[in-house]
Design an enzyme around this catalytic site. Structure first.
Site, PDB file in Angstrom:
ATOM      1  N   LYS A 269     -39.378   7.747  26.550  1.00  0.00           N
ATOM      2  CA  LYS A 269     -39.570   7.684  25.103  1.00  0.00           C
ATOM      3  C   LYS A 269     -40.112   6.303  24.696  1.00  0.00           C
ATOM      4  CE  LYS A 269     -35.879  11.027  24.059  1.00  0.00           C
ATOM      5  NZ  LYS A 269     -34.593  11.213  23.316  1.00  0.00           N
TER       6      LYS A 269
ATOM      7  N   ASN B  76     -32.536   6.641  23.272  1.00  0.00           N
ATOM      8  CA  ASN B  76     -31.835   6.847  24.548  1.00  0.00           C
ATOM      9  C   ASN B  76     -32.790   6.996  25.736  1.00  0.00           C
ATOM     10  OD1 ASN B  76     -32.738   9.380  23.945  1.00  0.00           O
ATOM     11  ND2 ASN B  76     -30.720  10.341  23.756  1.00  0.00           N
TER      12      ASN B  76
ATOM     13  N   ARG C 269     -29.159   6.649  30.958  1.00  0.00           N
ATOM     14  CA  ARG C 269     -28.681   6.364  29.595  1.00  0.00           C
ATOM     15  C   ARG C 269     -27.458   5.442  29.610  1.00  0.00           C
ATOM     16  NH1 ARG C 269     -29.880  12.453  27.289  1.00  0.00           N
ATOM     17  NH2 ARG C 269     -31.917  12.011  26.358  1.00  0.00           N
TER      18      ARG C 269
ATOM     19  N   TYR D  25     -39.425  19.373  19.403  1.00  0.00           N
ATOM     20  CA  TYR D  25     -38.024  19.355  18.972  1.00  0.00           C
ATOM     21  C   TYR D  25     -37.733  20.432  17.921  1.00  0.00           C
ATOM     22  CZ  TYR D  25     -36.697  15.084  21.506  1.00  0.00           C
ATOM     23  OH  TYR D  25     -36.379  14.162  22.479  1.00  0.00           O
TER      24      TYR D  25
ATOM     25  N   ARG E 283     -31.501  16.123  34.413  1.00  0.00           N
ATOM     26  CA  ARG E 283     -30.515  15.960  33.331  1.00  0.00           C
ATOM     27  C   ARG E 283     -29.335  15.101  33.818  1.00  0.00           C
ATOM     28  NH1 ARG E 283     -31.681  17.426  28.015  1.00  0.00           N
ATOM     29  NH2 ARG E 283     -29.428  17.548  27.744  1.00  0.00           N
TER      30      ARG E 283
ATOM     31  N   HIS F 152     -36.262  11.706  28.101  1.00  0.00           N
ATOM     32  CA  HIS F 152     -36.095  13.125  27.770  1.00  0.00           C
ATOM     33  C   HIS F 152     -36.206  13.948  29.042  1.00  0.00           C
ATOM     34  CE1 HIS F 152     -36.606  17.075  25.962  1.00  0.00           C
ATOM     35  NE2 HIS F 152     -37.585  17.261  26.841  1.00  0.00           N
TER      36      HIS F 152
ATOM     37  N   THR G  37     -26.555  12.804  26.333  1.00  0.00           N
ATOM     38  CA  THR G  37     -27.361  12.433  25.167  1.00  0.00           C
ATOM     39  C   THR G  37     -26.826  11.168  24.497  1.00  0.00           C
ATOM     40  OG1 THR G  37     -27.731  14.796  24.800  1.00  0.00           O
ATOM     41  CG2 THR G  37     -28.254  13.308  22.974  1.00  0.00           C
TER      42      THR G  37
ATOM     43  N   GLU H  51     -42.142  23.296  27.198  1.00  0.00           N
ATOM     44  CA  GLU H  51     -42.508  21.898  26.942  1.00  0.00           C
ATOM     45  C   GLU H  51     -43.716  21.472  27.785  1.00  0.00           C
ATOM     46  OE1 GLU H  51     -38.788  19.811  27.510  1.00  0.00           O
ATOM     47  OE2 GLU H  51     -37.875  20.843  25.797  1.00  0.00           O
TER      48      GLU H  51
ATOM     49  N   PHE I  98     -31.121  14.338  11.432  1.00  0.00           N
ATOM     50  CA  PHE I  98     -31.852  13.257  12.102  1.00  0.00           C
ATOM     51  C   PHE I  98     -33.280  13.642  12.481  1.00  0.00           C
ATOM     52  CE2 PHE I  98     -29.334  15.502  15.365  1.00  0.00           C
ATOM     53  CZ  PHE I  98     -30.322  15.874  16.268  1.00  0.00           C
TER      54      PHE I  98
HETATM   55  P1  IDP Z   1     -31.123  15.606  24.817  1.00  0.00           P
HETATM   56  O1  IDP Z   1     -32.218  14.596  24.611  1.00  0.00           O
HETATM   57  O2  IDP Z   1     -30.044  15.068  25.707  1.00  0.00           O
HETATM   58  O3  IDP Z   1     -31.618  16.957  25.249  1.00  0.00           O
HETATM   59  P2  IDP Z   1     -30.648  16.815  22.188  1.00  0.00           P
HETATM   60  O4  IDP Z   1     -29.325  17.222  21.661  1.00  0.00           O
HETATM   61  O5  IDP Z   1     -31.616  17.885  22.568  1.00  0.00           O
HETATM   62  O6  IDP Z   1     -30.400  15.796  23.394  1.00  0.00           O
HETATM   63  O7  IDP Z   1     -31.297  15.882  21.070  1.00  0.00           O
HETATM   64  C1  IDP Z   1     -32.647  15.499  21.193  1.00  0.00           C
HETATM   65  C2  IDP Z   1     -32.765  14.037  20.839  1.00  0.00           C
HETATM   66  O8  IDP Z   1     -32.472  13.880  19.447  1.00  0.00           O
HETATM   67  C3  IDP Z   1     -31.768  13.122  21.552  1.00  0.00           C
HETATM   68  O9  IDP Z   1     -32.186  12.702  22.824  1.00  0.00           O
HETATM   69  C4  IDP Z   1     -31.706  11.951  20.583  1.00  0.00           C
HETATM   70  O10 IDP Z   1     -32.807  11.076  20.775  1.00  0.00           O
HETATM   71  C5  IDP Z   1     -31.839  12.641  19.248  1.00  0.00           C
HETATM   72  N1  IDP Z   1     -30.524  12.891  18.652  1.00  0.00           N
HETATM   73  C6  IDP Z   1     -29.628  13.834  19.009  1.00  0.00           C
HETATM   74  N2  IDP Z   1     -28.512  13.778  18.265  1.00  0.00           N
HETATM   75  C7  IDP Z   1     -28.718  12.751  17.402  1.00  0.00           C
HETATM   76  C8  IDP Z   1     -27.927  12.171  16.352  1.00  0.00           C
HETATM   77  O11 IDP Z   1     -26.805  12.583  16.063  1.00  0.00           O
HETATM   78  N3  IDP Z   1     -28.486  11.123  15.682  1.00  0.00           N
HETATM   79  C9  IDP Z   1     -29.712  10.639  15.984  1.00  0.00           C
HETATM   80  N4  IDP Z   1     -30.502  11.150  16.957  1.00  0.00           N
HETATM   81  C10 IDP Z   1     -29.995  12.191  17.653  1.00  0.00           C
HETATM   82 MG    MG Z   2     -32.575  18.461  24.291  1.00  0.00          MG
END
Ligand code: IDP
Ligand code: MG
Length: 137
Positions: free
Chosen positions: A11, A114, A104, A51, A87, A117, A93, A128, A59
């Site tokens: 990212k 973070n 992470r 997304y 993963r 992805h 996450t 994707e 968010f």
């Molecule tokens: P992932 O990246 O581990 O698959 P997801 O739940 O799919 O996690 O969320 C996608 C991305 O959205 C996360 O990697 C993070 O950058 C962002 N994100 C997820 N939850 C939050 C939040 O509560 N606040 C801000 N950003 C979030």
């Molecule tokens: Mg995800």
């Protein structure tokens, strides 16, 4: 043997902080094969589609502007069980939930930046990869 492909991405925070080599070398050390890799700045439309499952989340707007606000490194990576393995290598996450040794855990403190992805299932990976490497694989 279950050879799969996944979509992985460094990212914008990871690119800005000079972590591309670190992330790529984790794939190489592990033995996963990088099939395609490109640096690009994604449009808000592409990130929004990527997304789409989070469209209703509070968010979402910030996530789209962050992800489209600077270059990312997009990758197609191949290997046995690579979808779930990547993963695991990334970690949870929320960095404070991630296990020591994961990307992470080692490189992030906040959920909104973070570093990496990875597709969460074989179906997500196919979707994707189609978005980010349309006609290129
Ligand atoms: P992932 O990246 O581990 O698959 P997801 O739940 O799919 O996690 O969320 C996608 C991305 O959205 C996360 O990697 C993070 O950058 C962002 N994100 C997820 N939850 C939050 C939040 O509560 N606040 C801000 N950003 C979030
Ligand atoms: Mg995800």
């Amino acid at each position: 043997m279950s050879i799969e492909r996944t979509f992985a991405m460094v990212k914008p925070d990871g690119v800005r902080r000079g972590l591309v080599g670190e992330i790529v070398s984790r794939f190489e050390q592990k033995g996963f094969k990088i099939i395609a890799l490109k640096m690009m700045t994604a449009s808000p439309e592409l990130v929004g589609e990527h997304y789409a499952e989070h469209r209703e989340r509070p968010f979402f707007g910030g996530l789209v502007s962050f992800l489209s606000g600077g270059p990312v490194v997009a990758m197609c990576v191949e290997g046995e069980q690579v979808v779930s393995e990547w993963r695991r290598m990334m970690g949870a996450t929320r960095p404070w939930d991630s296990a020591p040794g994961t990307i992470r855990f080692e490189f992030a403190t906040t959920v909104d930046e973070n570093v990496v992805h990875g597709s969460d299932s074989a179906d997500s990976a196919a979707r994707e990869l189609g978005l980010w490497f349309k006609g290129e694989l």
